[in-house]
Design a protein around this motif. Sequence first.
Motif, short mmCIF file in Angstrom:
data_model
loop_
_atom_site.label_atom_id
_atom_site.label_comp_id
_atom_site.label_asym_id
_atom_site.label_seq_id
_atom_site.Cartn_x
_atom_site.Cartn_y
_atom_site.Cartn_z
N SER B 232 0.84 -1.21 0.00
CA SER B 232 0.00 0.00 0.00
C SER B 232 0.86 1.25 0.00
O SER B 232 1.98 1.24 0.52
CB SER B 232 -0.89 0.02 1.25
N PRO B 233 0.35 2.33 -0.56
CA PRO B 233 1.02 3.61 -0.33
C PRO B 233 0.90 4.00 1.15
O PRO B 233 -0.03 3.57 1.83
CB PRO B 233 0.22 4.60 -1.20
N VAL B 234 1.86 4.80 1.63
CA VAL B 234 1.72 5.45 2.94
C VAL B 234 1.12 6.83 2.66
O VAL B 234 1.61 7.56 1.79
CB VAL B 234 3.09 5.60 3.64
N VAL B 235 0.02 7.14 3.35
CA VAL B 235 -0.70 8.39 3.07
C VAL B 235 -0.68 9.28 4.30
O VAL B 235 -0.99 8.83 5.41
CB VAL B 235 -2.17 8.10 2.67
N LYS B 236 -0.27 10.52 4.11
CA LYS B 236 -0.28 11.49 5.21
C LYS B 236 -0.95 12.76 4.72
O LYS B 236 -0.62 13.25 3.64
CB LYS B 236 1.17 11.78 5.65
N ASP B 237 -1.90 13.25 5.49
CA ASP B 237 -2.65 14.45 5.12
C ASP B 237 -3.22 14.34 3.71
O ASP B 237 -3.15 15.30 2.92
CB ASP B 237 -1.76 15.70 5.23
N GLY B 238 -3.74 13.16 3.38
CA GLY B 238 -4.40 12.97 2.09
C GLY B 238 -3.46 12.85 0.91
O GLY B 238 -3.91 12.86 -0.24
N LEU B 244 4.43 1.15 1.61
CA LEU B 244 4.57 0.00 2.51
C LEU B 244 4.57 -1.23 1.62
O LEU B 244 3.52 -1.62 1.09
CB LEU B 244 3.39 -0.05 3.49
N ASP B 245 5.75 -1.82 1.41
CA ASP B 245 5.86 -2.98 0.53
C ASP B 245 7.14 -3.70 0.91
O ASP B 245 8.18 -3.07 1.12
CB ASP B 245 5.90 -2.52 -0.94
N SER B 246 7.07 -5.04 0.99
CA SER B 246 8.22 -5.78 1.52
C SER B 246 9.38 -5.85 0.53
O SER B 246 10.49 -6.21 0.89
CB SER B 246 7.80 -7.20 1.92
N TRP B 247 9.13 -5.51 -0.74
CA TRP B 247 10.19 -5.63 -1.75
C TRP B 247 10.48 -4.28 -2.37
O TRP B 247 9.64 -3.71 -3.08
CB TRP B 247 9.77 -6.64 -2.82
N ASN B 303 -8.54 6.71 1.62
CA ASN B 303 -7.15 7.11 1.92
C ASN B 303 -6.24 5.91 2.18
O ASN B 303 -5.40 5.94 3.09
CB ASN B 303 -7.11 8.06 3.12
N CYS B 304 -6.42 4.87 1.37
CA CYS B 304 -5.59 3.66 1.48
C CYS B 304 -5.69 3.00 2.85
O CYS B 304 -4.68 2.60 3.45
CB CYS B 304 -4.12 3.96 1.13
N THR B 305 -6.92 2.88 3.35
CA THR B 305 -7.12 2.14 4.60
C THR B 305 -8.04 0.94 4.39
O THR B 305 -8.40 0.26 5.36
CB THR B 305 -7.74 3.03 5.70
#
Lengths: 354, 354
Positions: B232-238, B244-247, B303-305
């Motif tokens: 997933s992308p990490v999203v802050k303030d929209g 967030l990806d293990s590779w 928002n990627c949740t």
Amino acid sequence: GIFFFRNRHALGVSVMHHYTTFSTSLTQFLLSRYFAFCALFVFLFLVIATYNRDYVDSMPPDRDLSKEIEEYAEVCGSLTSDLEGTGPERFWIYFVTPTYVRPQQIPELIRLSHTLKLAKNVHWIVAEDSTSCSPQTAEVLRRSGMPYTHLISPMPAYFERFLRKPKGVSGRRAALQWLRHHLKDLDSQRAGILYFGDDDNTFDLKLFSELRKTMSVSMFPVGLVGDYGISSPVVKDGRVVDFLDSWADSRKFLVDMAGFAVATDFLMSRPSAIMPYLPGHEEDRFLQSLDIELEDILPLADNCTQVYVWHTKTLERDRGVIQHPKGWRTLDTNLGSLYEVARYLGLSDVNASR
Amino acid sequence: GIFFFRNRHALGVSVMHHYTTFSTSLTQFLLSRYFAFCALFVFLFLVIATYNRDYVDSMPPDRDLSKEIEEYAEVCGSLTSDLEGTGPERFWIYFVTPTYVRPQQIPELIRLSHTLKLAKNVHWIVAEDSTSCSPQTAEVLRRSGMPYTHLISPMPAYFERFLRKPKGVSGRRAALQWLRHHLKDLDSQRAGILYFGDDDNTFDLKLFSELRKTMSVSMFPVGLVGDYGISSPVVKDGRVVDFLDSWADSRKFLVDMAGFAVATDFLMSRPSAIMPYLPGHEEDRFLQSLDIELEDILPLADNCTQVYVWHTKTLERDRGVIQHPKGWRTLDTNLGSLYEVARYLGLSDVNASR
């Protein structure tokens, strides 16, 4: 891994070769030790084989078994609705899906719900191998908008000891119990068709119109089954005369769980029909308990010449473990909520060291 | 397997122990032989690593590559229809699915077609890695009743030599080419959304309403990806600020093929955007070729949740081999027709010895 194994193998042979020139007695000791290992494995194999054979052959008959093992089932939720459409084929297909919690479970149920929604007039009986009602499964069922019954029915603890466990049987038994109870309350017992469809199999929409032709018991080909890649009745002059299936064992009806359907009025006329906890023999013994012969089976799917259902299997994987990325906090990003959702869906655990 | 390995291991240690008391020089020989093996493996590892690294880094840029390798694509069939419904979200999602012939292919496409049919206003672009149009795939598409384009685009022979092949890339490139051509003919280029959805992945219907919000490029979480079990992308303030990806490797956009969408007008404003033949880097390089930065990405799915798409994988299996049952003839039973269908669907071969 395999390369180092070969390496070690070559080394061992080399040592053995030179060693025999020095000490025969030690070689004998080694050989005897080697044989001791072999004997141990043969012994273990016999124990395991005997253990399992005993289980299949001398298990008490089903009714006595139910006294020995505790079965438990509960209705988590149910939604009924009116039948859609008109015409003689306007009745329910009771589609029984046993399921269990795993990372793939929710997507499996979601995509199966899409097929069942399009099939129309399907009542989905989802039975979880669990002691508690899973809110995730309940959500999929509620969101599908279709009639459903959500059951839980854990596999009795008695079967935990066996290597090959009777997966999904407790769920199907609970579904049968619910269905019998449900049908008794209905005006007409000619209320529909019973079908067992697992959550990772694939169903062509044509299957459902075929299922509706079932009079007492019907059968049809299933793709991606066994060494043949297909399992089907052999049909001659419109009648089932034999089975094409790579695995016979001692079965009378060589048929996959997804390869047959039963009319509910016929099911109600066989009050003692039940599915036993016998891995690999569930279908056969259930059909035998319906007290049918080959001539009672209606071949569907164009006299068993078409494939409308496939035994697809989804790759199992473990829950992931999320490593929280440095530099971001869970509270002021999406990560806190996302971790909760990933846990809720059974996808991931989060590394505690964050 | 593992037990015999341990067995051998115990044996080896025992031999080594006694042996040192007899001959140190021979032990040294053995040790040197052991080191020779190690050296060989290190050498092989370096050769393989160099070989692959070379492939990723020094491959000619994409436009030159297209001169060196022969790409071939063809439209097998296409069906268009009018958009359903009303409202501002009334436009096409161009859903690109690369596929290839295997026993699971037809059921995969059938169950995906059920999801896409329910999603509405989806134009399904199915691109086969093949030199000929598969009638089985064409039949699934025709029967789905939805708008589709059936393409073939085999992987160029150049890539056969690589251990890790760029699977599905030629299909996606052909789909992009078809889409650009198709959009040029339309009145409005703001005609829809491009999305890459593989045939074994699982898509919640909620995904499709999210996709329709895409302005230029959108991203969202994908379940069952990598060691984390989620990407997933990490999203802050929209805003997308990280991934967030293990590779990671050397990627800029750590995103799964099923984790992003592109508005077609934006795609048309980037005429040189293309997906390269770089296994594992297809998404990243395609997004880089769109000339975007993190701040251009619209985070979807709350928002990627939320997880609305899963990278499910179907277990691969070989075609079965049917052993014709004794006592039945293919002509006066269903078996002749059934064998034909099993062959047609790629499920089974029939043992010639019948």
